[in-house]
Scaffold this motif. Structure first.
Motif, PDB file in Angstrom:
ATOM      1  N   ARG A  71      -1.004  45.521   4.313  1.00 28.72           N
ATOM      2  CA  ARG A  71      -1.403  44.843   3.072  1.00 28.72           C
ATOM      3  C   ARG A  71      -0.178  44.310   2.332  1.00 28.72           C
ATOM      4  O   ARG A  71      -0.197  43.203   1.803  1.00 28.72           O
ATOM      5  CB  ARG A  71      -2.184  45.796   2.175  1.00 28.72           C
TER       6      ARG A  71
ATOM      7  N   THR B 275       0.535  40.503   1.497  1.00 28.76           N
ATOM      8  CA  THR B 275       0.690  40.180   0.078  1.00 28.76           C
ATOM      9  C   THR B 275       1.945  39.348  -0.167  1.00 28.76           C
ATOM     10  O   THR B 275       1.959  38.479  -1.034  1.00 28.76           O
ATOM     11  CB  THR B 275       0.749  41.471  -0.769  1.00 28.76           C
TER      12      THR B 275
ATOM     13  N   ILE C  53      -4.482  32.930  -6.103  1.00 24.48           N
ATOM     14  CA  ILE C  53      -5.894  32.944  -5.693  1.00 24.48           C
ATOM     15  C   ILE C  53      -5.997  32.956  -4.166  1.00 24.48           C
ATOM     16  O   ILE C  53      -6.792  33.717  -3.595  1.00 24.48           O
ATOM     17  CB  ILE C  53      -6.647  31.746  -6.305  1.00 24.48           C
TER      18      ILE C  53
ATOM     19  N   ASN D 113      -3.868  34.114  -2.104  1.00 25.14           N
ATOM     20  CA  ASN D 113      -3.431  35.439  -1.664  1.00 25.14           C
ATOM     21  C   ASN D 113      -4.577  36.439  -1.766  1.00 25.14           C
ATOM     22  O   ASN D 113      -4.809  37.229  -0.849  1.00 25.14           O
ATOM     23  CB  ASN D 113      -2.224  35.887  -2.492  1.00 25.14           C
ATOM     24  N   VAL D 114      -5.307  36.417  -2.878  1.00 18.29           N
ATOM     25  CA  VAL D 114      -6.437  37.325  -3.064  1.00 18.29           C
ATOM     26  C   VAL D 114      -7.514  37.058  -2.011  1.00 18.29           C
ATOM     27  O   VAL D 114      -8.088  37.985  -1.437  1.00 18.29           O
ATOM     28  CB  VAL D 114      -7.013  37.203  -4.495  1.00 18.29           C
TER      29      VAL D 114
ATOM     30  N   ALA E  82      -8.696  39.738   0.746  1.00 14.43           N
ATOM     31  CA  ALA E  82     -10.102  40.140   0.815  1.00 14.43           C
ATOM     32  C   ALA E  82     -10.676  39.882   2.198  1.00 14.43           C
ATOM     33  O   ALA E  82     -11.437  40.696   2.729  1.00 14.43           O
ATOM     34  CB  ALA E  82     -10.907  39.408  -0.254  1.00 14.43           C
TER      35      ALA E  82
ATOM     36  N   GLU F 126     -12.919  43.628   0.202  1.00 16.79           N
ATOM     37  CA  GLU F 126     -12.959  43.195  -1.181  1.00 16.79           C
ATOM     38  C   GLU F 126     -11.975  43.921  -2.093  1.00 16.79           C
ATOM     39  O   GLU F 126     -11.343  43.339  -2.942  1.00 16.79           O
ATOM     40  CB  GLU F 126     -14.374  43.415  -1.720  1.00 16.79           C
TER      41      GLU F 126
ATOM     42  N   ALA G  26      -7.536  43.356  -2.468  1.00 17.17           N
ATOM     43  CA  ALA G  26      -6.771  42.504  -3.376  1.00 17.17           C
ATOM     44  C   ALA G  26      -6.367  43.266  -4.613  1.00 17.17           C
ATOM     45  O   ALA G  26      -5.224  43.193  -5.064  1.00 17.17           O
ATOM     46  CB  ALA G  26      -7.574  41.268  -3.751  1.00 17.17           C
ATOM     47  N   SER G  27      -7.279  44.048  -5.179  1.00 21.71           N
ATOM     48  CA  SER G  27      -6.915  44.816  -6.382  1.00 21.71           C
ATOM     49  C   SER G  27      -5.987  45.968  -6.022  1.00 21.71           C
ATOM     50  O   SER G  27      -5.107  46.311  -6.786  1.00 21.71           O
ATOM     51  CB  SER G  27      -8.160  45.336  -7.081  1.00 21.71           C
TER      52      SER G  27
ATOM     53  N   VAL H 254      -2.438  42.430  -6.688  1.00 18.52           N
ATOM     54  CA  VAL H 254      -2.441  40.980  -6.877  1.00 18.52           C
ATOM     55  C   VAL H 254      -3.356  40.631  -8.007  1.00 18.52           C
ATOM     56  O   VAL H 254      -4.397  41.159  -8.176  1.00 18.52           O
ATOM     57  CB  VAL H 254      -2.890  40.270  -5.586  1.00 18.52           C
TER      58      VAL H 254
END
Length: 184
Positions: A57, A61, A164, A166-167, A171, A176, A179-180, A184
């Motif tokens: 990740r 990222t 955006i 990247n998220v 995901a 889902e 990303a959090s 990011v």
């Protein structure tokens, strides 16, 4: 070294751009490695996820924005600006990682899964973190403005679109919540 720190300070205060940094491939590679290792070390020391989940990740990222930045510079015919742009992005990221670390430690658990509201003692670190995040966004836009030779607003738009993208990639690859979890 002192001159490099002065240029970095000036980039962080919007007085200079990445073009003022030296063309230094070894320093750029070292700064990319540092941007990967710092959050990795924090995750290993304080996180609850194994290295096998965190490392991919973290690589994605960082790779997505770097790749998109390269493509944008190439499309504009500014290939020669890539190394200095990447150096500016990574050095400023290191500064913001250093600023964010104590604030995140003071904030404690504020994950989306948490059912707790923010406690009063978390308000100031939360506000300072928000200010640092906005400042980081503006610095990244400032760097791209110089690198892509566009107005600040366009640099801001590109910065937001890269975030955006990247998220979306995170995901798609990791689910889902990835990303959090990646910050990011």
């Amino acid at each position: 070294m002192r001159e490099l720190l002065q240029i970095l300070r000036d980039i962080l205060t919007f007085k200079r751009g990445p073009q003022d940094l030296p063309y230094a491939p070894n320093l750029t590679i070292a700064s990319v490695v540092a941007v990967l290792l710092i959050p990795l070390a924090v995750s290993v020391l304080f996180g609850d996820k194994p290295l096998s989940q965190t490392l991919p990740r973290l690589i994605v990222t960082n790779a997505v924005p770097i790749g998109l930045m390269y493509l944008l510079l190439h499309a504009r015919g500014f290939n020669s600006r890539f190394m200095q742009t990447l150096l500016a992005q990574t050095l400023t990221s290191i500064v913001f990682l250093a600023l964010a670390a104590p604030l995140l430690w003071m904030l404690g658990d504020i994950s989306p899964e948490s059912t707790r509201l923010m406690r009063p003692e978390q308000a100031l670190p939360g506000l300072l973190f928000l200010v640092a995040a906005i400042w980081k966004l503006c610095v990244e836009a400032h760097i791209l403005r110089h690198s892509l030779d566009v107005p600040f607003f366009a640099g801001m738009l590109v910065t937001i679109l890269i975030g955006i993208a990247n998220v979306i990639v995170l995901a798609a690859l990791f689910g889902e919540r990835a990303a959090s979890a990646a910050g990011v």
